[in-house]
Design an enzyme around this catalytic site. Structure first.
Site, PDB file in Angstrom:
ATOM      1  N   CYS A  56       0.825  -1.213   0.000  1.00 36.23           N
ATOM      2  CA  CYS A  56       0.000   0.000   0.000  1.00 36.23           C
ATOM      3  C   CYS A  56       0.861   1.266   0.000  1.00 36.23           C
ATOM      4  O   CYS A  56       1.563   1.541   0.964  1.00 36.23           O
ATOM      5  CB  CYS A  56      -0.907  -0.049   1.230  1.00 36.23           C
ATOM      6  SG  CYS A  56      -1.767   1.481   1.581  1.00 36.23           S
ATOM      7  N   CYS A  59       0.271   3.754   2.847  1.00 36.98           N
ATOM      8  CA  CYS A  59       0.810   3.204   4.101  1.00 36.98           C
ATOM      9  C   CYS A  59       2.301   3.507   4.189  1.00 36.98           C
ATOM     10  O   CYS A  59       2.812   3.907   5.231  1.00 36.98           O
ATOM     11  CB  CYS A  59       0.613   1.692   4.174  1.00 36.98           C
ATOM     12  SG  CYS A  59      -1.105   1.166   4.181  1.00 36.98           S
TER      13      CYS A  59
END
Length: 138
Positions: A56, A59
């Site tokens: 991600c 993230c």
């Protein structure tokens, strides 16, 4: 606000972003989660739990700030949960997008932030530190 929903990409293990560092504990088993929550209760600490995934992008972008915040605010406990390592556990927490940050007091959720909103994350954590301090002072 950056979010990731799912991915079929497989990163090489050495390609993993640095989600743990500073005072952040990477949680990859339910036992570690239970132990850290128990520790937080004993110490009277608020837990900030970051549910993230190695694939991600948002993230990865928020991880350095999260680690920095963990060093600035030792009165809080910072955890990162790898949603791929703990799929069933993440499902129990109803994670629909990563990153999702949960704020826990005495093991119970009292706040939540979905997405890599750095300003909002800093604001929430700063206000918790102020509210935890005796007399409301830093």
């Amino acid at each position: 606000m950056g979010l990731c929903f799912s991915s079929t990409e497989e990163d090489e293990p050495d390609d993993r972003p640095q989600f743990a560092g500073g005072k952040v504990t990477l949680v990859t088993t339910k036992d570690v989660w239970d132990r850290k929550l128990s520790e937080a209760k004993t110490q009277g600490k608020i837990v900030v739990a970051n549910f993230s995934a190695s694939w991600c992008g948002p993230c990865k972008s928020v991880a350095p700030l999260y680690i920095e915040l963990s060093e600035k605010h030792p009165s809080l406990m910072f955890l990162t949960v790898d949603v791929d390592a703990l799929t069933d556990f993440s499902t129990q927490w109803d994670i629909k997008a990563t990153p999702t940050f949960f704020f826990l007091r005495e093991g119970k959720q009292f706040d939540k932030l979905v997405g890599a909103n750095k300003e909002e994350l800093q604001t929430k954590i700063s206000s918790m530190v102020v509210s935890e301090a005796p007399g409301g002072q830093k």
